[in-house]
Design an enzyme around this catalytic site. Structure first.
Site, PDB file in Angstrom:
ATOM      1  CE1 TYR A  21      -4.860  -0.758   1.451  1.00 49.53           C
ATOM      2  CE2 TYR A  21      -3.481  -2.661   0.754  1.00 49.53           C
ATOM      3  CZ  TYR A  21      -4.713  -2.093   0.609  1.00 49.53           C
ATOM      4  OH  TYR A  21      -5.846  -2.760   0.871  1.00 49.53           O
ATOM      5  CE  LYS A  22       4.882   5.461   3.155  1.00 51.90           C
ATOM      6  NZ  LYS A  22       4.560   6.722   3.398  1.00 51.90           N
ATOM      7  CB  ILE A  23       5.329   0.452  -2.935  1.00 50.97           C
ATOM      8  CG1 ILE A  23       6.261   0.006  -2.003  1.00 50.97           C
ATOM      9  CG2 ILE A  23       5.817   0.547  -4.301  1.00 50.97           C
ATOM     10  CD1 ILE A  23       6.673  -1.333  -2.150  1.00 50.97           C
ATOM     11  CD  GLN A  26       5.699   7.507  -0.363  1.00 49.76           C
ATOM     12  OE1 GLN A  26       4.593   7.765   0.302  1.00 49.76           O
ATOM     13  NE2 GLN A  26       6.754   8.287  -0.257  1.00 49.76           N
TER      14      GLN A  26
END
Length: 80
Positions: A21-23, A26
């Site tokens: 999710y973070k990737i 970003q």
């Protein structure tokens, strides 16, 4: 679970789902930042006042969180 801006989001049952999710976040944020910088650079190459261009587009369809938060220093050539 993943907390984002005060909301809890279920991120999936697999190890590493939160990092995925973070990737994705970003990637989306970076692409918006790059496009905002390119737009202001293009305005400058056209001989336009980048501060005035920023003020004109910030509330329209070309506006974004990235433009709003990183556009003013770039329009004034105050790079971090």
């Amino acid at each position: 679970m993943l907390e984002t801006m005060g909301k809890v989001v279920l991120s999936g049952p697999n190890v590493g789902d939160r990092q995925s999710y973070k990737i994705v976040n970003q990637l989306l944020a970076t692409s918006q930042l790059v496009v905002a910088a390119e737009g202001l650079a293009f305005a400058e190459r056209l001989g336009l006042d980048t501060g005035k261009v920023f003020d004109a587009v910030r509330g329209g369809a070309g506006g974004s969180w990235m433009l709003e938060n990183y556009g003013p220093p770039n329009a004034r050539h105050e790079h971090r």
